[in-house]
Motif scaffolding. Structure first.
Motif, PDB file in Angstrom:
ATOM      1  N   TRP A 103      26.193   4.961 -10.417  1.00 21.38           N
ATOM      2  CA  TRP A 103      27.444   4.327 -10.830  1.00 21.38           C
ATOM      3  C   TRP A 103      28.557   4.543  -9.796  1.00 21.38           C
ATOM      4  CZ3 TRP A 103      26.069   1.191 -14.456  1.00 21.38           C
ATOM      5  CH2 TRP A 103      25.043   1.533 -15.332  1.00 21.38           C
ATOM      6  N   ASN A 155      20.985   2.990 -12.383  1.00 21.40           N
ATOM      7  CA  ASN A 155      21.749   4.079 -12.996  1.00 21.40           C
ATOM      8  C   ASN A 155      22.489   4.941 -11.979  1.00 21.40           C
ATOM      9  OD1 ASN A 155      21.314   3.760 -15.896  1.00 21.40           O
ATOM     10  ND2 ASN A 155      19.160   4.154 -15.440  1.00 21.40           N
ATOM     11  N   HIS A 184      29.431   0.129 -17.182  1.00 29.84           N
ATOM     12  CA  HIS A 184      28.633  -1.082 -17.387  1.00 29.84           C
ATOM     13  C   HIS A 184      29.460  -2.362 -17.265  1.00 29.84           C
ATOM     14  CE1 HIS A 184      25.980   1.983 -19.091  1.00 29.84           C
ATOM     15  NE2 HIS A 184      24.993   1.120 -18.954  1.00 29.84           N
ATOM     16  N   ARG A 242      24.035  -4.661 -20.821  1.00 29.82           N
ATOM     17  CA  ARG A 242      23.869  -3.239 -20.506  1.00 29.82           C
ATOM     18  C   ARG A 242      22.567  -2.975 -19.740  1.00 29.82           C
ATOM     19  NH1 ARG A 242      26.483   1.213 -22.579  1.00 29.82           N
ATOM     20  NH2 ARG A 242      25.368   3.191 -22.345  1.00 29.82           N
ATOM     21  N   GLU A 298      22.066  -1.885 -15.650  1.00 29.74           N
ATOM     22  CA  GLU A 298      21.355  -0.641 -15.344  1.00 29.74           C
ATOM     23  C   GLU A 298      20.224  -0.892 -14.355  1.00 29.74           C
ATOM     24  OE1 GLU A 298      20.235   0.931 -19.133  1.00 29.74           O
ATOM     25  OE2 GLU A 298      22.261   1.678 -19.594  1.00 29.74           O
TER      26      GLU A 298
END
Length: 285
Positions: A233, A231, A268, A222, A226
């Protein structure tokens, strides 16, 4: 003979980064309404985070009503039950200072939560009890875990489907699958979080899969993804085509059994769940 249904959707849906992929413009008042014109299912995880030092926070009735009114009658939600029910202790990284969660497997919380969910009732595919990794300080052993679950689920209403998701790899065995089938719970299999490969698990225990099943594609690292995505997406940053091919094999095997299948894809997993779903659809052709 009933034709099985593949429910394919994302884990949550409120992402501005999906502009052009899912949404027509940024900052829509109701992302879910447009989302539901493209997908037939979604996972709600926002109500999972419910346990706080002095209270349990449950959904607002008006939000539940809004979600129900935003989708068609054929749309299905998979919903994570409040973590106030599934955390044995309050979150704490130290094993020496654990505070017992008094709401663990508390049926009053279940009852209140389900009452709030009533506007969604017919659109709920399954309600998921997600448990964290249970070390020896939190749970004595697998037998103790199953005994507690068995006593708890006897009280659950029969007009909802419930499933169990575990994060203990050593619990994935015949004893566990016997227990799931005996209790009529749904299987929830997780890709990631150090759990066994879902395809290997499915093939090894495929005779136990006699009910609709949920597969959650979450990714393995995870924090790492990131950092790769910053962050954002909206693109794939890790290629998991081999795992997707295995997912396709599972879908086809469940279809041969006339069993519904839910696939929940997290950002993720590869970096952008809508693009991962597009891959799945192409592999299915």
């Amino acid at each position: 003979m009933k034709e099985n249904i593949l429910y394919l959707g994302t884990c949550s849906w409120k992402y501005d980064d999906w502009l052009g992929l899912v949404y027509s413009k940024k900052g829509l008042n109701n992302y879910l309404k447009e989302y539901a014109t493209i997908y037939n299912s979604v996972e709600i995880d926002q109500w999972f985070y419910s346990l706080f030092p002095n209270s349990v926070v449950l959904p607002k009735k008006e939000v539940v009503r809004e979600y129900s009114e935003s989708v068609s009658n054929s749309f299905k939600f998979t919903i994570k039950m409040p973590n106030a029910l599934t955390l044995t202790h309050y979150p704490n990284k130290s094993k020496d200072n654990l505070n017992i969660n008094p709401y663990f497997l508390n049926y009053d919380i279940v009852s209140k939560f389900i009452e709030i969910l009533e506007p969604l009732h017919k659109k709920i595919g399954v309600l998921i009890f997600q448990f964290e990794y249970l070390n020896k300080h939190k749970m004595e052993n697998q037998n103790k875990f199953m005994d507690l679950i068995y006593s708890f689920i006897e009280k659950l209403p029969i007009d909802f489907n419930f499933g169990i998701e575990i994060r203990n790899p050593n619990y994935i065995n015949e004893k566990y699958f016997d227990f799931i089938n005996m209790t009529n719970l749904w299987h929830i299999l997780t890709q990631g979080y150090y759990m066994p490969n879902i395809y290997d698990t499915f093939i090894k225990f495929q005779n136990y899969f006699t009910k609709p099943t949920v597969f959650r594609l979450l990714g393995d690292d995870r924090k790492g993804i990131e950092e790769l995505t910053q962050n954002r997406w909206n693109k794939i940053v890790i290629n998991r085509d081999k795992e997707i091919e295995q997912v396709i094999k599972i879908i086809k095997l469940l279809k041969s059994k006339q069993l519904d299948c839910y696939i929940n894809v997290n950002n993720h997993f590869e970096g952008c769940s809508p693009l991962s779903i597009e891959k799945i659809k192409k592999f299915l052709i």
